[in-house]
Scaffold this active site. Structure first.
Site, PDB file in Angstrom:
ATOM      1  N   LYS A 135       0.853  -1.187   0.000  1.00  0.00           N
ATOM      2  CA  LYS A 135       0.000   0.000   0.000  1.00  0.00           C
ATOM      3  C   LYS A 135       0.885   1.232   0.000  1.00  0.00           C
ATOM      4  O   LYS A 135       1.997   1.145   0.556  1.00  0.00           O
ATOM      5  CB  LYS A 135      -0.958   0.019   1.194  1.00  0.00           C
ATOM      6  CG  LYS A 135      -0.386  -0.307   2.569  1.00  0.00           C
ATOM      7  CD  LYS A 135       0.710   0.472   3.224  1.00  0.00           C
ATOM      8  CE  LYS A 135       0.704   1.944   3.319  1.00  0.00           C
ATOM      9  NZ  LYS A 135       1.962   2.457   3.992  1.00  0.00           N
ATOM     10  N   TYR A 220      -4.456   4.301   6.050  1.00  0.00           N
ATOM     11  CA  TYR A 220      -4.951   3.342   7.045  1.00  0.00           C
ATOM     12  C   TYR A 220      -6.317   3.777   7.583  1.00  0.00           C
ATOM     13  O   TYR A 220      -7.197   2.955   7.834  1.00  0.00           O
ATOM     14  CB  TYR A 220      -3.967   3.192   8.210  1.00  0.00           C
ATOM     15  CG  TYR A 220      -2.768   2.337   7.881  1.00  0.00           C
ATOM     16  CD1 TYR A 220      -2.835   0.947   7.963  1.00  0.00           C
ATOM     17  CD2 TYR A 220      -1.565   2.903   7.496  1.00  0.00           C
ATOM     18  CE1 TYR A 220      -1.738   0.153   7.665  1.00  0.00           C
ATOM     19  CE2 TYR A 220      -0.458   2.119   7.196  1.00  0.00           C
ATOM     20  CZ  TYR A 220      -0.558   0.745   7.278  1.00  0.00           C
ATOM     21  OH  TYR A 220       0.535  -0.039   6.977  1.00  0.00           O
TER      22      TYR A 220
HETATM   23  P1  NAD Z   1      12.483   1.588   2.114  1.00  0.00           P
HETATM   24  O1  NAD Z   1      13.013   2.867   1.602  1.00  0.00           O
HETATM   25  O2  NAD Z   1      13.001   1.076   3.407  1.00  0.00           O
HETATM   26  O3  NAD Z   1      12.732   0.438   1.025  1.00  0.00           O
HETATM   27  C1  NAD Z   1      12.466   0.635  -0.348  1.00  0.00           C
HETATM   28  C2  NAD Z   1      13.311  -0.311  -1.158  1.00  0.00           C
HETATM   29  O4  NAD Z   1      13.089  -0.055  -2.544  1.00  0.00           O
HETATM   30  C3  NAD Z   1      14.810  -0.130  -0.897  1.00  0.00           C
HETATM   31  O5  NAD Z   1      15.424  -1.382  -0.783  1.00  0.00           O
HETATM   32  C4  NAD Z   1      15.304   0.588  -2.142  1.00  0.00           C
HETATM   33  O6  NAD Z   1      16.656   0.265  -2.462  1.00  0.00           O
HETATM   34  C5  NAD Z   1      14.354   0.049  -3.197  1.00  0.00           C
HETATM   35  N1  NAD Z   1      14.242   0.897  -4.370  1.00  0.00           N
HETATM   36  C6  NAD Z   1      14.150   0.449  -5.630  1.00  0.00           C
HETATM   37  N2  NAD Z   1      14.086   1.450  -6.492  1.00  0.00           N
HETATM   38  C7  NAD Z   1      14.151   2.587  -5.771  1.00  0.00           C
HETATM   39  C8  NAD Z   1      14.118   3.970  -6.105  1.00  0.00           C
HETATM   40  N3  NAD Z   1      14.025   4.383  -7.389  1.00  0.00           N
HETATM   41  N4  NAD Z   1      14.172   4.864  -5.101  1.00  0.00           N
HETATM   42  C9  NAD Z   1      14.248   4.485  -3.829  1.00  0.00           C
HETATM   43  N5  NAD Z   1      14.271   3.171  -3.446  1.00  0.00           N
HETATM   44  C10 NAD Z   1      14.235   2.250  -4.412  1.00  0.00           C
HETATM   45  O7  NAD Z   1      10.912   1.732   2.147  1.00  0.00           O
HETATM   46  P2  NAD Z   1       9.888   0.786   2.909  1.00  0.00           P
HETATM   47  O8  NAD Z   1       9.567   1.378   4.220  1.00  0.00           O
HETATM   48  O9  NAD Z   1      10.371  -0.614   2.874  1.00  0.00           O
HETATM   49  O10 NAD Z   1       8.558   0.970   1.993  1.00  0.00           O
HETATM   50  C11 NAD Z   1       8.401   0.274   0.780  1.00  0.00           C
HETATM   51  C12 NAD Z   1       6.905   0.100   0.482  1.00  0.00           C
HETATM   52  O11 NAD Z   1       6.304  -0.649   1.522  1.00  0.00           O
HETATM   53  C13 NAD Z   1       6.124   1.407   0.398  1.00  0.00           C
HETATM   54  O12 NAD Z   1       5.137   1.318  -0.603  1.00  0.00           O
HETATM   55  C14 NAD Z   1       5.459   1.521   1.750  1.00  0.00           C
HETATM   56  O13 NAD Z   1       4.258   2.256   1.749  1.00  0.00           O
HETATM   57  C15 NAD Z   1       5.217   0.069   2.076  1.00  0.00           C
HETATM   58  N6  NAD Z   1       5.166  -0.196   3.529  1.00  0.00           N
HETATM   59  C16 NAD Z   1       4.129  -0.886   4.023  1.00  0.00           C
HETATM   60  C17 NAD Z   1       4.060  -1.166   5.378  1.00  0.00           C
HETATM   61  C18 NAD Z   1       2.927  -1.977   5.926  1.00  0.00           C
HETATM   62  O14 NAD Z   1       2.811  -2.083   7.142  1.00  0.00           O
HETATM   63  N7  NAD Z   1       2.108  -2.590   5.087  1.00  0.00           N
HETATM   64  C19 NAD Z   1       5.053  -0.684   6.227  1.00  0.00           C
HETATM   65  C20 NAD Z   1       6.127   0.021   5.695  1.00  0.00           C
HETATM   66  C21 NAD Z   1       6.171   0.273   4.330  1.00  0.00           C
END
Ligand code: NAD
Length: 369
Positions: A135, A220
């Site tokens: 999401k 949420y």
């Molecule tokens: P994050 O920044 O920690 O991780 C993102 C990952 O994507 C990294 O490994 C990064 O290297 C990679 N990536 C690939 N292409 C990229 C680009 N062009 N720019 C930046 N990063 C790039 O983020 P996250 O917290 O893991 O969030 C990722 C997704 O998960 C989001 O859509 C977020 O909304 C979702 N999320 C959901 C929950 C949940 O509880 N359901 C919790 C946290 C995050």
């Protein structure tokens, strides 16, 4: 036949890769009672949430991590060693279309920044693999609709990472509401927020995040209003407040209050913000009773009570339950109490689009979901 032997045979047959020690251990510590098929999952995006999902999946009996897609070779090496993932199941963002020919991967779990979800979903669907997408599923409803259509045309399932839809206390409130224990639902309050740090992160980039707090955390409350009240909204009003335009640039919302109206007469009043901590609360009020969850959507344990007393359902790591349930949805067409499919995500995106429009125009926006 000995159930453990049968289980291990199934795994070996289903996952056509040598079981490295770490991988074998991953199976070992979970229940061996499950004898059905195992969903073989590749995670795309090895960031903070991808890491959390991978660790939780170790305890899943029905879904296993078998592959990775990443742009960072050093992370891939670490994950390979930790989860026993063979080289042939590792891809990068250029070559991942080749998963098409890989029987070790049934589904790709997309856990990258929001702005990448649309194009990555289309590519995974084209490769004939099921999609689990985090999401918000997209930047807007147009993208979300294209994702739903693409997955339908490719005959693959599209699920959105709505982990609360499987959480025990949340489901108990939904059960009570469906059983009429609150009487007619009248009001929902959703408070969703945290104070965001590093101003350089992708969550504060309009291009990669699609907006600000609303896309990330406010969603949420949007989603919660629908499953707590059990109805789809028919109108939206919204007001935006910005105290730090340096940090929260054009198109990146800091704080939005929004209101939803429902055909039954029920109303919802919600707050989405990147400026306040300790803001994770749902409240449902009905003619005969109430439910309160606080925290309501954090990683847990979720806590809650109703007019009848405390909710006591045990805490299970959300992502473990989610992956077990998603395996059943994908492999056995299981119907869940609250849907997690692409259409469910699309409804949220339509509401989010309407919230932004309402905030920008100061008008009430009618919705048809
Ligand atoms: P994050 O920044 O920690 O991780 C993102 C990952 O994507 C990294 O490994 C990064 O290297 C990679 N990536 C690939 N292409 C990229 C680009 N062009 N720019 C930046 N990063 C790039 O983020 P996250 O917290 O893991 O969030 C990722 C997704 O998960 C989001 O859509 C977020 O909304 C979702 N999320 C959901 C929950 C949940 O509880 N359901 C919790 C946290 C995050």
């Amino acid at each position: 036949m000995n159930s453990r032997r049968l289980f291990l045979q199934k795994i070996t047959a289903a996952v056509t890769l040598p079981l490295a020690p770490a991988f074998a251990n991953a199976f070992d510590h979970s229940s061996i009672a499950w004898q059905g098929p195992i969903l073989k999952v590749a995670i795309m995006g090895l960031g903070s949430y991808g890491t959390r999902v991978a660790e939780a999946m170790l305890a899943s009996t029905k879904a296993k991590l078998t592959g990775v897609i990443s742009g960072t070779p050093s992370k891939v090496k670490t994950w390979q060693a930790k989860y026993g993932i063979p080289e042939k199941n590792c891809y990068n963002y250029e070559n991942f279309d080749q998963i098409k020919n890989n029987p070790d991967i049934d589904a790709v779990y997309i856990i990258t920044p929001n702005g990448l979800h649309h194009s990555q979903t289309l590519r995974v669907a084209k490769a004939g693999k099921h999609v689990i997408c985090e999401k918000p599923m997209a930047l807007n409803a147009v993208e979300a609709q294209e994702m739903v259509t693409a997955c339908k045309q490719a005959n693959v399932k599209l699920l959105i990472g709505y982990r609360m839809h499987f959480e025990a206390k949340t489901l108990e409130v939904v059960r009570m509401r469906q059983a009429g224990e609150f009487g007619k639902p009248l009001f929902f309050q959703g408070l969703s927020g945290f104070r965001i740090g590093d101003p350089g992160q992708w969550r504060l980039s309009k291009k990669l995040a699609g907006g600000g707090a609303m896309m990330d955390i406010g969603i949420y409350s949007v989603n919660g209003a629908r499953y707590m009240l059990g109805e789809e909204p028919i109108w939206v009003t919204a007001q935006e407040t910005k105290t730090d335009p340096q940090k929260f640039k054009e198109g990146v919302d800091e704080t939005i209050q929004f209101q939803l109206g429902f055909a039954s007469g029920a109303i919802a009043s919600c707050l989405s913000t990147y400026t306040m901590n300790n803001l994770d609360k749902f409240f449902l009020n009905g003619e005969k009773g109430f439910a309160e969850l606080q925290p309501s959507t954090g990683y847990g344990p979720i806590q809650g009570r109703t007019h009848l007393g405390a909710l006591t359902q045990p805490h299970v790591t959300h992502q473990t339950t989610q992956m077990d349930e998603m395996a059943e949805i994908i492999l056995n067409n299981k119907k869940t109490i609250i849907p997690v499919d692409g259409e469910e995500g699309l409804k949220d995106m339509k509401i989010v689009d309407a919230i932004y429009l309402a905030a920008n125009t100061s008008k009430r926006i009618d919705l048809k979901l």
